[in-house]
Design an enzyme around this catalytic site. Structure first.
Site, PDB file in Angstrom:
ATOM      1  CG  HIS A  94      -2.066   0.917   1.186  1.00 34.65           C
ATOM      2  ND1 HIS A  94      -2.487   2.372   1.129  1.00 34.65           N
ATOM      3  CD2 HIS A  94      -3.362   0.848   0.278  1.00 34.65           C
ATOM      4  CE1 HIS A  94      -3.599   2.257   0.869  1.00 34.65           C
ATOM      5  NE2 HIS A  94      -4.152   1.485   0.263  1.00 34.65           N
ATOM      6  CG  ASP A 164      -9.423   6.763   9.182  1.00 34.78           C
ATOM      7  OD1 ASP A 164      -9.518   6.681   9.845  1.00 34.78           O
ATOM      8  OD2 ASP A 164      -8.819   8.306   8.072  1.00 34.78           O
ATOM      9  CD  GLU A 280      -9.837  10.557  10.580  1.00 32.25           C
ATOM     10  OE1 GLU A 280     -10.692  10.656   9.126  1.00 32.25           O
ATOM     11  OE2 GLU A 280      -9.211   9.292  10.743  1.00 32.25           O
TER      12      GLU A 280
END
Length: 535
Positions: A94, A164, A280
């Site tokens: 990632h 997240d 957030e």
């Protein structure tokens, strides 16, 4: 800068190591074939030569699949150290800019695939062990966070700080920091680590913690893979809540928005009943969907359009907050939330709430990912830019970037939320702004064609130039630089320590060469002047 004898000796030692590396990396040793790892070595390197960013192409000559064996990782790295070839550990791939790749043909190397590949949620292995009594989990560095969550929930426990997106490897996020909306409260994921097993760049398999091999422990946490390969992590756990009340509210005024965010994170020392568990936010600068790939939060039958609101300067801001709860305190959750909401100045008509199981909230991004995959919109280039912006300059950033450079074309969500520096352990390698409160601003964009990729890449460079010209002292999260001077500037006062740790734990500079922090090419003589600033 003048150098004393010790400094000269250090520099000479460093130059000798550089010479060894530049000679050694031109050869790929046959020794790895005699390591007894034949069944775990593969020449199929294509899948290991790409990452989520899709901006770089890797050049590995082989891939090791250790399947949970730290000893196999150590044997390979030890051979690399003795023979002189590069090694990169890859979790779930990632990375954005090829950080986990062998990126140059001149640097022969092997990728260690720490994960098992695919979206396997099953935990029928020995790579995750939960200690219910002492509330920690031991986990293989290549496991995904979703696998950790599933395993710990069987005991009614869960890690307290998250990312997240849960389809990231444990070792990969800890090599950076691991942040999300819980960071203001519990710190980044690296703050919640008790112990590590690490294979250093010399091939040594060491256990480290604050009490044992502490220099390696703090170096590896946030160390971008430069000092070792994380093979085991001992992570703190807490009782897992049953459900989550998920709330979003909108703001048209940036100062009001940041005032409320900063107020909410200032409550971090309060009892659980007097604060939110997650804070957030994100920025909307066009009439595109307020929904984004992170959730299907808003009902299509009740859309919110920017044009219907009094927008300040063409941007709208969304605050995203949650409250965890269990069945036994379900009756009081509404009152606790209302007390907190009354202290905020959001647009009254913009309040949206939903209620869902804890695991569904944590895994919200994956559900959106599946939708994008079904439309062929996931495996595309991702020119992301993640910045830590000091609180004192966030208003200038808003005016110059959100209301200036971005225009009305975003191509993806833009996250923004504050954190408390006091929750970060400054002994770790990661660097943050000097101020107590700083913001993550994350441009998580996707490029469906080459024209969009060029546009967004240029826009990222424009944002960085703006920050430099305006003297906004941002720090990159998931940093990407191409020159050592840029890396030295990034680490600032931590550079000398970072350099010394590199010489101690990976003196031949064979690890994580894709980060391009220590670049030694066979065809390029080492330039001594590049290093006199650090000692």
């Amino acid at each position: 800068m003048s150098m004393n004898n010790n400094h000269k000796l250090l520099l000479l030692t460093f130059v000798i190591y550089c010479f060894i590396v530049t000679v050694g990396l031109t050869l790929f040793p046959s020794e790895i074939l005699s390591l007894g790892l034949k069944d775990k070595l593969s020449m199929e390197v294509e899948s290991s030569s790409k990452d989520f960013g899709m901006l770089n192409q890797g050049e590995a000559v082989a891939v090791l699949h250790p399947a949970g064996s730290a000893e196999d990782v150590a044997r390979l790295v030890r051979t690399a150290y003795e023979s002189g070839f590069a090694v990169s550990a890859r979790g779930h791939g990632h990375s954005i800019n090829g950080q986990a790749m062998i990126k140059e043909r001149k640097l022969k190397g092997v990728v260690i695939e720490m994960g098992k590949g695919g979206h396997n949620n099953n935990n029928n292995n020995n790579n995750i062990r939960v200690c219910e009594e002492e509330m920690y989990v031991d986990v293989w560095g290549g496991e995904l966070w979703i696998q950790v969550l599933n395993a710990t929930l069987e005991y009614g426990l869960a890690p307290m700080s998250w990312t997240d997106y849960l389809y990231l490897s444990v070792g990969g996020t800890l090599s950076n920091a691991g942040i999300s909306g819980q960071t203001f409260n519990h710190g980044p994921q690296i703050t919640n680590v008790h112990q590590l097993d690490v294979v250093t760049g010399k091939g040594e398999l060491l256990t480290c913690s604050e009490e044992q091999n502490s220099e390696l422990f703090h170096g590896v946490l946030g160390g971008l893979g430069q000092f070792g390969v994380i093979t085991r992590v001992r992570m703190a756990l807490e009782p897992a809540p049953h459900r989550v009340r998920w709330i979003r509210v909108l703001y048209s005024n940036f100062s009001t928005f940041t005032k409320d965010q900063e107020f909410l994170i200032s409550l971090h020392e309060k009892p659980a009943s007097q604060k939110f568990d997650y804070v957030e936010g994100f920025v909307i600068v066009d009439e595109g969907l307020i929904n984004n790939w992170r959730s299907s939060f808003f009902s299509p039958s009740n859309p919110v359009k920017i044009i219907s609101l009094n927008v300040d300067g063409g941007a709208l801001y969304c605050l995203e907050i949650t409250k965890n709860y269990n069945q036994e305190n379900a009756d009081s959750i509404d009152e606790e939330i209302n007390v907190l909401l009354k202290k905020l100045d959001f647009i009254a008509t913009s309040l949206f709430t939903t209620d869902l199981p804890y695991v569904d909230f944590l895994d919200r991004v994956h559900k959106a990912e599946l939708k994008l995959r079904s439309k062929g919109l996931w495996d595309v280039p991702h020119p992301w830019l993640n910045l830590f912006v000091p609180k004192s300059r966030i208003s200038d950033f808003d005016k110059g970037v959100f209301k200036g450079i971005l225009g009305n074309k975003t191509s993806g969500p833009i996250l923004i939320y504050p954190m408390n520096k006091s929750k970060w352990d400054q002994r770790n390698s990661v660097v943050t702004p000097e101020e107590e409160v700083f913001y993550l601003v994350a441009f998580l964009r996707s490029a469906l064609d080459s024209e969009t990729l060029e546009y967004l890449s240029n826009q990222n460079n424009q944002i960085l130039r703006f920050c430099n010209d305006a003297k906004i002292k941002v720090k990159q999260y998931l940093p990407h630089y191409t020159t050592q001077q840029e890396w030295m500037d990034h680490f600032g006062d931590k550079w000398t320590q970072f350099f010394h740790r590199k010489m101690q734990f990976d003196p031949r500079c064979i690890l994580a060469t894709g980060q391009q922090i220590f670049q030694f090419h066979p065809s390029t003589p080492t330039n001594i002047t590049n290093y006199h600033h650090i000692i």
